[in-house]
Design a protein around this motif. Structure first.
Motif, PDB file in Angstrom:
ATOM      1  N   ALA B 677      16.650  40.040  11.396  1.00  0.00           N
ATOM      2  CA  ALA B 677      15.368  39.352  11.249  1.00  0.00           C
ATOM      3  C   ALA B 677      14.217  40.303  11.555  1.00  0.00           C
ATOM      4  O   ALA B 677      13.222  40.344  10.822  1.00  0.00           O
ATOM      5  N   VAL B 678      14.371  41.105  12.615  1.00  0.00           N
ATOM      6  CA  VAL B 678      13.317  42.070  12.951  1.00  0.00           C
ATOM      7  C   VAL B 678      13.102  43.027  11.796  1.00  0.00           C
ATOM      8  O   VAL B 678      11.985  43.238  11.325  1.00  0.00           O
ATOM      9  N   ASP B 756       2.789  39.390  24.815  1.00  0.00           N
ATOM     10  CA  ASP B 756       1.730  38.813  23.982  1.00  0.00           C
ATOM     11  C   ASP B 756       2.130  37.395  23.593  1.00  0.00           C
ATOM     12  O   ASP B 756       3.313  37.059  23.536  1.00  0.00           O
ATOM     13  N   ASP B 757       1.128  36.590  23.280  1.00  0.00           N
ATOM     14  CA  ASP B 757       1.384  35.207  22.875  1.00  0.00           C
ATOM     15  C   ASP B 757       2.274  35.187  21.619  1.00  0.00           C
ATOM     16  O   ASP B 757       1.874  35.701  20.579  1.00  0.00           O
ATOM     17  N   PRO B 758       3.471  34.598  21.729  1.00  0.00           N
ATOM     18  CA  PRO B 758       4.386  34.616  20.575  1.00  0.00           C
ATOM     19  C   PRO B 758       3.840  33.874  19.356  1.00  0.00           C
ATOM     20  O   PRO B 758       4.330  34.052  18.261  1.00  0.00           O
ATOM     21  N   ARG B 763       5.803  39.314  14.899  1.00  0.00           N
ATOM     22  CA  ARG B 763       6.328  40.421  15.699  1.00  0.00           C
ATOM     23  C   ARG B 763       6.394  40.030  17.169  1.00  0.00           C
ATOM     24  O   ARG B 763       7.387  40.283  17.860  1.00  0.00           O
ATOM     25  N   ASP B 764       5.342  39.381  17.634  1.00  0.00           N
ATOM     26  CA  ASP B 764       5.340  38.958  19.037  1.00  0.00           C
ATOM     27  C   ASP B 764       6.385  37.887  19.277  1.00  0.00           C
ATOM     28  O   ASP B 764       7.036  37.851  20.324  1.00  0.00           O
ATOM     29  N   ALA B 765       6.561  36.994  18.278  1.00  0.00           N
ATOM     30  CA  ALA B 765       7.582  35.960  18.409  1.00  0.00           C
ATOM     31  C   ALA B 765       8.973  36.585  18.466  1.00  0.00           C
ATOM     32  O   ALA B 765       9.829  36.163  19.242  1.00  0.00           O
ATOM     33  N   LEU B 766       9.191  37.616  17.641  1.00  0.00           N
ATOM     34  CA  LEU B 766      10.502  38.281  17.640  1.00  0.00           C
ATOM     35  C   LEU B 766      10.765  38.962  18.979  1.00  0.00           C
ATOM     36  O   LEU B 766      11.883  38.948  19.496  1.00  0.00           O
ATOM     37  N   ARG B 767       9.699  39.563  19.554  1.00  0.00           N
ATOM     38  CA  ARG B 767       9.883  40.205  20.859  1.00  0.00           C
ATOM     39  C   ARG B 767      10.239  39.169  21.908  1.00  0.00           C
ATOM     40  O   ARG B 767      11.114  39.387  22.752  1.00  0.00           O
TER      41      ARG B 767
END
Lengths: 187, 832
Positions: B677-678, B756-758, B763-767
């Motif tokens: 997914a990333v 960071d706010d997902p 990208r932030d959601a994946l992190r």
């Protein structure tokens, strides 16, 4: 191809018929597994694949300088942008005008969920996916009206997502295109 | 072949009583909730699957009634959408998969010569997850909030914007809950086939059914994780607005399609393989010969397992993928027909070499041939890109998939049910009923679906609820509807026949089909313990029924009052140790309730209460460890004259350890899917690159390094703890490892606070998802550390007794590896 599938089905069933009748015999690994299982199957598949690849190459969209139209799908309607004979773009809803007898390419977009652009009598379908632009190449050989519809389920109004493709004689464009007001040029 | 001397013969009735006392379920309703016996659980799985099949069948009849006329005024659009979505979802997730799991759970120990599956409590847990999840999904239909976006749940249609109601959550949470049972079954089946075979039965001479189920289980271990991950990501987007599939914030709806079909296509073969296993088992016996080409069939199974993971894109030929990529997947799709063809010709060749007897199971096998061959060939047609573009999403595809699934799964499964019914019920069928049912099903099926190919070629799309403008579709649809009713009558008669056989059939004699496999080397109906003594090469087939009942095989009776079965070396089948299995317990059902409370709170939208469900689950899971160790050394067990084996508490390579490895294969695939997914979103999705990172780099790097270092220390501490397991030092090392494990978790909490706010960008959601994955595994690893520490402090470690330490080490190494990989990915994103 349907005939071929039918023939092979009939043939395998006939073979089954032969196998279940009669007394026990010596079943040869070479004949059944290698001969039928591998050689026969691979040959049929090889021929089929090669022909499909060849057809696919011919009908694939190439993005060259043919007539270019745009299709915007949204629940539950199609908006089309097509060039008038003078070159300026004309916007229509649920009706798409293309010149007959020459290939045209459709830029397919969606502004909400996934739809699929499909004119069954002209050829295959191509999905409209939010965030992506898909290119689809088709050709209507003869002038006339062709029914089109979305082929991807999109919710309660799905079956209303139909449109009409009108292929016109390039020498005699329809008044809907000629009389349309000039708009800004196609991007 | 290694011969093991037989045990002394005893009185069979005495052995039966001794064993039945230990292995039988608790009586009455209590037994329903506490049974862990594979015979009970397997049958229950199958019976429940047939109930869901009936529900799905009623929905199918509603669809056919709706489409019989072009006005279709019977159901409104909303309800029709729920009905067809539920028909597909129920048949796939609540019928097909559970039915094959049930067959595997019920049959495997019998055909392999064992007394139970490797993890009896896991069987029961899987069953209750299936029962609770499936019931929730079906009840949603009663309340009118059933999933309505099609059984493959394409986004954006299934996201919060376009499906604001709870409908999609029912699907995502319900199916994921049910999939716990699939993962449990996959782990169990793998371990049972590898470790619980009869003594000296090498892999290369297993019954073919075991090979098929091993292939199935391997595919489930790798095939289900992408779906599970996809469902979690989509639910995260729906519940918390993390934009994995939202194009405006760096997501992509195509990611869902990839994850779904990465599961969805192998799924077809997951369903097909056990059915083919039944065919390969039944055909030779009813042809009075042996199977032609055992080796070729095993090779074909392995080929299918491998190839089926290279075809998922053929469900996505119309999404706009470059033609050369299409050509690759098209070729792979066609190639998968080769192993299938090898099996078909092996079966026909087997019948050619033998004398076919037209008993009832053989009729269903003929039904399979008449249906599946055509379904396979229309499948090859659909694999060809130009034709696919034409037929995709029309009634032609509906017809194709029913030919494949009913032909390739339902007919062989009905053959299997009629085949094993004497062993299940101990009774012989009443003649006439079964044949009538077969012909009704067969004629009804072809009447319904043969003409549907034509309907599709006439241009009728799937999933329309009415077609007022297309009178030419009316006649073929009406024909389909009429024959659909005939088919429904056939299935009803089949069910009636089963009940009649159970109640009124005459008692069956032993081995009524004269089959050679070990499952028939027992009295009918099968006793709770399967074998009074376990088979050896000397007693290796169905003829050994008397010597085995008299206790001449291995491990006769239950003299120690434990549920014992033999564990062998995976490849050769050399006896290794004796596993002491769990007895009846309510722990699985309570664990399923705890897991269900989490899913229920998520479904109700009470997200802040949902962690309570996780805590409840952890508490229940903790209690599973209670019987997994002993406080003193146990004497070796007499298995046969001159053969003493240790109980599993004294071994490192236990069933649980092999199970851990199988589980980590699946778990690693979840992680790999997340990495996919990333990669996919970074390369393909629009709206990238993402906005610059907002967090402060130095504290984040510090916390990451601290987490990785303490995690690495745990690996070292666990190794030392195992090294000095007999000495008091062990407790020091387990405590040190536990503390470091907690420290790593605390560092991760710090990381989570600094992210960071997902909701900002995918990208932030994946992190956040990567960190969440690491944190979940950190919690499990810490639980294992706690268990190991408890073992060290309660005398559960000894010179040979390792307690939970091996599993802890393995799992923790996995955690460290995936965490380090995740950190590497994020660093690479930042640097590149």
């Amino acid at each position: 191809m349907a005939t071929g599938a039918g023939l092979i089905t009939a043939f395998v069933l006939a073979m089954l018929w032969g196998a279940i009748r009669g007394a026990p015999r010596k079943a040869s690994f070479r004949v059944w597994i290698v001969g039928w299982g591998l050689v026969f199957t691979m040959t049929v598949l090889g021929v089929l694949l090669a022909s499909a690849l060849w057809t696919g190459e011919r009908i694939i969209a190439r993005g060259d300088s043919v007539v270019r139209v745009q299709a915007h799908a949204s629940r539950y309607k199609w908006d089309f942008v097509q060039p008038a004979p003078g070159g300026w773009p004309v916007t229509t809803r649920n009706v798409l005008y293309v010149p007959a007898g020459q290939p045209f390419e459709v830029e397919i977009r969606s502004s909400d969920v996934i739809h699929s652009f499909w004119v069954p009598r002209l050829g295959g379908k191509m999905d409209a996916i939010p965030g992506h632009v898909n290119l689809h190449r088709l050709q209507a050989d003869r002038p006339g009206e062709y029914a089109g519809q979305s082929a991807e389920f999109s919710g309660p109004g799905y079956r209303k997502m139909r449109f009409t493709l009108i292929a016109y004689d390039p020498a005699n464009p329809p008044s809907a295109l000629i009389d349309a007001p000039a708009e800004k040029a196609l991007p | 072949m290694t011969d093991i001397p037989p045990n002394k013969a005893q009185r069979a009735l005495h052995l039966h009583r001794e064993l039945d006392r230990v292995w039988a379920d608790d009586p009455g309703l209590r037994g329903f909730f506490t049974s862990v016996n594979h015979g009970t659980i397997g049958l229950r799985f199958m019976a429940t699957a047939f109930v869901f099949f009936a529900i799905g069948g009623v929905l199918a009849m509603l669809i056919r009634a709706q489409l019989a006329t072009r006005k279709g005024a019977f159901l409104d659009s909303e309800l029709y959408n729920q009905v067809f979505t539920m028909h597909g979802s129920i048949m796939m997730f609540l019928f097909a998969i559970p039915l094959l799991e049930g067959l595997a759970l019920w049959l495997l120990p019998k055909i392999l010569g064992a007394r139970d599956m490797a993890f009896p409590r896991l069987s029961a847990l899987g069953y209750f997850c299936y029962l609770f999840g499936g019931t929730t999904i079906v009840l949603s239909l009663v309340f009118g909030v059933a999933p309505d976006g099609g059984w493959f749940m394409y986004v954006p249609l299934s996201d919060k914007v376009h499906t604001p109601g709870v409908n999609a959550d029912v699907w995502l949470l319900g199916v994921t809950f049910v999939e716990i049972s699939a993962m449990a079954a996959a782990v169990e089946i793998t371990v049972t086939i590898l470790r619980c075979r009869a003594a000296h039965m090498p892999l290369t001479r297993m019954p073919l059914m075991a090979w098929y189920l091993l292939g199935t289980a391997a595919m489930m271990l790798i095939g289900f994780p992408p779906l599970i991950l996809g469902s979690i990501l989509l639910e995260l987007q729906r519940a918390f607005d993390w934009p994995f599939f939202d194009v405006s914030r760096g997501g992509d709806p195509l990611l869902w399609q990839h994850l779904f079909w990465l599961f969805g296509h192998p799924e077809v073969y997951i369903i097909f393989l056990p059915a083919a296993g039944a065919l390969s088992t039944i055909i030779p016996v009813l042809s009075r010969t042996t199977i032609l080409g055992y080796g070729a069939i095993v090779a074909a199974i392995l080929g299918l397992v491998f190839l089926s993971f290279g075809l998922w894109v053929h469900h996505m030929f119309t999404v706009g993928i470059p033609h050369m990529a299409l050509a690759f997947f098209s070729a792979a799709s066609a190639l998968v027909a080769v192993p299938t063809a090898v099996q078909i010709f092996a079966w026909i060749g087997t019948m050619y070499g033998g004398q076919v007897q037209f008993r009832l199971p053989m009729l269903y096998i003929m039904g399979f041939f008449g249906t599946f061959v055509l379904g396979g060939l229309t499948g090859v047609m659909l694999a060809m890109v130009p034709f696919n573009w034409q037929a995709h999403d029309t009634a032609f595809v509906t017809a194709h998939l029913h030919y494949v699934l009913v032909g390739g799964f339902v007919f062989p499964m009905l053959a299997a049910v009629t085949w094993w019914m004497p062993m299940i019920s101990g009774r012989w069928r009443i003649s006439g009923l079964g044949e009538t049912a077969f012909w009704l099903i067969f004629i009804g099926f072809h009447g319904t679906f043969l003409i549907m190919h034509l309907t599709g070629l006439l241009g009728m799309p799937r999933r329309v609820d009415a077609y007022p403008g297309n009178p030419e579709w009316e006649i073929p649809n009406l024909i389909s509807s009429v024959f659909g009713m005939v088919q429904a009558m056939g299935f009803a008669l089949f069910a009636f026949d089963m009940v009649m056989q159970w109640l009124f059939g005459r008692r069956s004699w032993r081995n009524p089909w004269h089959a050679p496999t070990l499952d028939w080397a027992m009295p009918l109906p099968a006793p709770s313990y399967n074998f009074a003594s376990l088979p050896t090469p000397l007693h290796g087939d169905a003829n050994a029924v008397l010597p085995l009942a008299k206790g001449q095989g291995l491990l006769p009776g239950a003299p120690r009052g434990h549920r014992e079965t033999l564990v062998v070396d995976a490849a050769s089948g050399r006896p290794d140790h004796v596993a002491v299995l769990a007895r009846s317990t309510a722990l699985p059902v309570w664990t399923a309730v705890a897991i269900g409370s989490f899913f229920g709170l998520m479904l109700a939208g009470l997200y802040w209460l949902a962690p309570l469900g996780i805590v409840a689950t952890l508490v229940m899971v903790w209690r599973w460890g209670a019987i997994m160790g002993v406080e003193r050394d146990l004497p070796p067990i007499d298995v046969a004259p001159g053969l003493n084996l240790p109980p599993h508490f004294h071994k490192r390579q236990t069933l649980a350890y092999t199970g851990c490895i199988a589980f980590l294969v699946a778990d690693g695939t979840v992680f790999a899917s997340l990495l996919f997914a990333v990669g996919f979103l970074s390369v393909i999705a629009p709206e990238w690159p993402a906005p610059g990172a907002g967090y402060r780099a130095v504290p984040m790097l510090f916390a990451t390094a601290a987490a990785l270092l303490s995690s690495a220390f745990v690996v070292y501490a666990a190794r030392r703890a195992e090294g000095c397991r007999g000495a008091p030092d062990a407790a020091i090392w387990t405590r040190a490892g536990l503390c470091a494990s907690v420290l790593a978790l605390i560092c991760m909490c710090g990381l989570a606070a600094g992210l960071d706010d997902p909701r900002r960008h995918s990208r932030d959601a994946l992190r956040a998802a990567l960190l969440g994955y690491a944190a979940v595994h950190g919690i499990v690893a810490t639980m294992l550390a706690l268990r190991a520490d408890r073992d060290a402090r309660t005398n559960r470690l000894g010179a040979e007794r390792r307690g939970a330490i091996p599993a802890w080490r393995l799992f923790h190494q996995f955690w460290l590896t995936v965490t380090a990989t995740g950190v590497g990915i994020v660093l690479a994103q930042e640097v590149l």
